[in-house]
Design a protein around this motif. Sequence first.
Motif, PDB file in Angstrom:
ATOM      1  N   VAL A  42      92.151 -16.413  32.573  1.00 54.87           N
ATOM      2  CA  VAL A  42      91.257 -17.272  33.356  1.00 54.87           C
ATOM      3  C   VAL A  42      90.920 -18.581  32.637  1.00 54.87           C
ATOM      4  N   PHE A  43      91.184 -18.662  31.342  1.00 58.46           N
ATOM      5  CA  PHE A  43      90.861 -19.893  30.613  1.00 58.46           C
ATOM      6  C   PHE A  43      91.629 -19.916  29.297  1.00 58.46           C
ATOM      7  N   GLU A  63      91.005 -16.636  27.278  1.00 62.38           N
ATOM      8  CA  GLU A  63      90.113 -15.698  27.954  1.00 62.38           C
ATOM      9  C   GLU A  63      90.854 -15.086  29.131  1.00 62.38           C
ATOM     10  N   ALA A  64      90.993 -13.790  29.075  1.00 63.94           N
ATOM     11  CA  ALA A  64      91.499 -13.061  30.231  1.00 63.94           C
ATOM     12  C   ALA A  64      90.293 -12.406  30.882  1.00 63.94           C
ATOM     13  N   LYS A  66      87.406 -10.695  31.297  1.00 65.27           N
ATOM     14  CA  LYS A  66      86.465  -9.947  30.465  1.00 65.27           C
ATOM     15  C   LYS A  66      86.763  -9.903  28.980  1.00 65.27           C
ATOM     16  N   ALA A  67      87.758 -10.641  28.485  1.00 66.10           N
ATOM     17  CA  ALA A  67      87.987 -10.604  27.044  1.00 66.10           C
ATOM     18  C   ALA A  67      88.464 -11.951  26.532  1.00 66.10           C
ATOM     19  N   VAL A  68      87.983 -12.288  25.340  1.00 64.90           N
ATOM     20  CA  VAL A  68      88.403 -13.501  24.661  1.00 64.90           C
ATOM     21  C   VAL A  68      89.194 -13.098  23.424  1.00 64.90           C
TER      22      VAL A  68
ATOM     23  N   ARG B  50      81.421 -17.411  27.528  1.00 61.88           N
ATOM     24  CA  ARG B  50      81.883 -18.393  26.551  1.00 61.88           C
ATOM     25  C   ARG B  50      82.478 -19.656  27.174  1.00 61.88           C
ATOM     26  N   ASN B  51      83.228 -19.481  28.232  1.00 61.48           N
ATOM     27  CA  ASN B  51      83.941 -20.629  28.807  1.00 61.48           C
ATOM     28  C   ASN B  51      83.448 -21.034  30.192  1.00 61.48           C
ATOM     29  N   GLY B  76      83.646 -13.697  26.825  1.00 62.29           N
ATOM     30  CA  GLY B  76      83.941 -14.328  28.108  1.00 62.29           C
ATOM     31  C   GLY B  76      83.145 -13.725  29.248  1.00 62.29           C
ATOM     32  N   GLY B  77      83.659 -13.951  30.455  1.00 61.70           N
ATOM     33  CA  GLY B  77      82.970 -13.432  31.629  1.00 61.70           C
ATOM     34  C   GLY B  77      81.994 -14.445  32.204  1.00 61.70           C
ATOM     35  N   ARG B  78      81.091 -13.960  32.999  1.00 62.48           N
ATOM     36  CA  ARG B  78      80.224 -14.854  33.755  1.00 62.48           C
ATOM     37  C   ARG B  78      78.755 -14.574  33.480  1.00 62.48           C
ATOM     38  N   GLY B 134      87.568 -16.479  37.964  1.00 61.01           N
ATOM     39  CA  GLY B 134      87.575 -17.118  36.662  1.00 61.01           C
ATOM     40  C   GLY B 134      86.178 -17.361  36.151  1.00 61.01           C
ATOM     41  N   PRO B 135      86.059 -18.022  34.977  1.00 59.92           N
ATOM     42  CA  PRO B 135      84.734 -18.227  34.403  1.00 59.92           C
ATOM     43  C   PRO B 135      83.870 -19.181  35.220  1.00 59.92           C
ATOM     44  N   CYS B 140      78.218 -12.504  36.763  1.00 65.23           N
ATOM     45  CA  CYS B 140      79.012 -11.395  36.237  1.00 65.23           C
ATOM     46  C   CYS B 140      78.977 -10.205  37.179  1.00 65.23           C
TER      47      CYS B 140
END
Lengths: 129, 252
Positions: A42-43, A63-64, A66-68, B50-51, B76-78, B134-135, B140
Motif C-alpha cells: 500500500v505504500f 508498507e503492505a 498491516k505491516a511495515v 506510519r504512512n 502501518g495501517g490506519r 491503503g493508508p 483502522c
Amino acid sequence: MSDVPENLHYSEEHEYVKPADDEATYLIGITDYAQGELGDVVFVELPDVGAKFGQMDVFGTIEAVKAVSELFSPVGGEVVEVNEAIEGDPGLVNRDPYGDGWMIKMRIGNPGELSRLLSATDYKQHIGE
Amino acid sequence: MTTWHLIVEATGCPGAENMGIDAALLREARRDAAFLRLYRWSPPCLSFGRNEPARTRYDLATIERLGLDVVRRPTGGRAVWHEHEVTYTVAGPATMFGSLKETYIRVHTLLAAALGRLGVPVELAQRPSGRVLGPGSGACFAAPVGGEIVAEGLKLVGSAQIRERGGFLQHGSILLEDGQNLVTRVTRGAVAAPAATSLRRLLGRRVLFEEVTEAVAAEARATWAGSWREVKVGCTTEDIAHFADPEWTWRR
C-alpha cells in the motif's frame, strides 16, 4: 512457485539487482517471493535521487497491509533514479516486481559486491523452492 | 529457551510515551529479547499509521478544538482512537514466529484463545475480496483484513506489525467499548463508518482492563514456550521526543 529470473542477483533479504542502462547501473526491487509474502503493498517510501548507501544499508520502507518492513540495498552506490510510478500505484510491486514495480536505479560503487549476492539457483534454495 | 518479559501497565501513558516504549522494545527484540506488553492510554489518544496522509485526511482544527492527544505510530495501517481498550504489544526476534503472515496469525490465534476464555465468540477474518484499503483510506476499524479477529462479522481487534533489522513488533487494540466513531468525526469528507464491535457489546456487560490482561497473560504463558518474568520498562527521552515531535506526527 515464485518467479525467480535467471539473469538477476538476489539478496537474502529478498531484494533483486537487475542490469539497467550500462555496466554500472542496476535496478533494485523486491522479489516475486517477497511481494507474495508481504501481501498487497500500500505504500513504498523511497530515498531521494543522489542518496548514497553501502551494501545492505536500509534504503527505504515498504508498507503492505498491516505491516511495515525495511528495504535493504543489496549493493552500495548512489541512487540515480527512483520509480515515481509506484508512489501513485504501489500495487505495481505486486503485479510486476521485476518490471514496472522496480524501486530504485543505482550506480554501484564496487561491482565486486555483486559476487557476494545469490544466484537464481541459490535464491530458490534460500526460499525453499 | 526464550525468556519472555511480561509488562502489564494498568496506569496509562500519553501517546508519545506509549510509542516510545514500543520503539525501545523493538530495539531489544532485535537483540533476541521477547516481550508481551499490555497497556492503556492516558489521556485517550488518536494514533495515525506510519504512512497515513494525516495532513490532508484529518481535520487539525477539529482535533485541536477537541483537545485530542495525537501520535503517529511506527507501524502501518490506519487511524485508531485509543480510549476504552486494552492495547497489546508482542515483540521478539524476527525468526521467533516465522514470516510476517505467520507471526500475524500466531499472535491473533493466541488473542482469540484468550478472548475465548472470557466467553467471547471470536474468529479470524477471511481475506476480503476486492481492492485493498491503503493508508489513505480512513479508520483502522473501518474494515477487517484477512487474519484479524472478528466477532459477529465485526472487527474486535485491530493490529499492525513492523519488522526491522532482525526484530518484529506487533501491536494492536482490543476494544472494551465502542468509540471508533471519533475517527470519523475528525476525518475530512465522507468516510466509511467503523465496522467495529466491542467486548461490552458482545458480552452485554462492562469488561475490565484487568480481566482481559489476565486472560491474555494466562493464555500466553500456557502457549508460548519459555520462562516468563514480569517486568517494568521505560524508554529514553529521545524516544518520547521523537514521537512527540509534530514533524513526525504530521509528516504526511
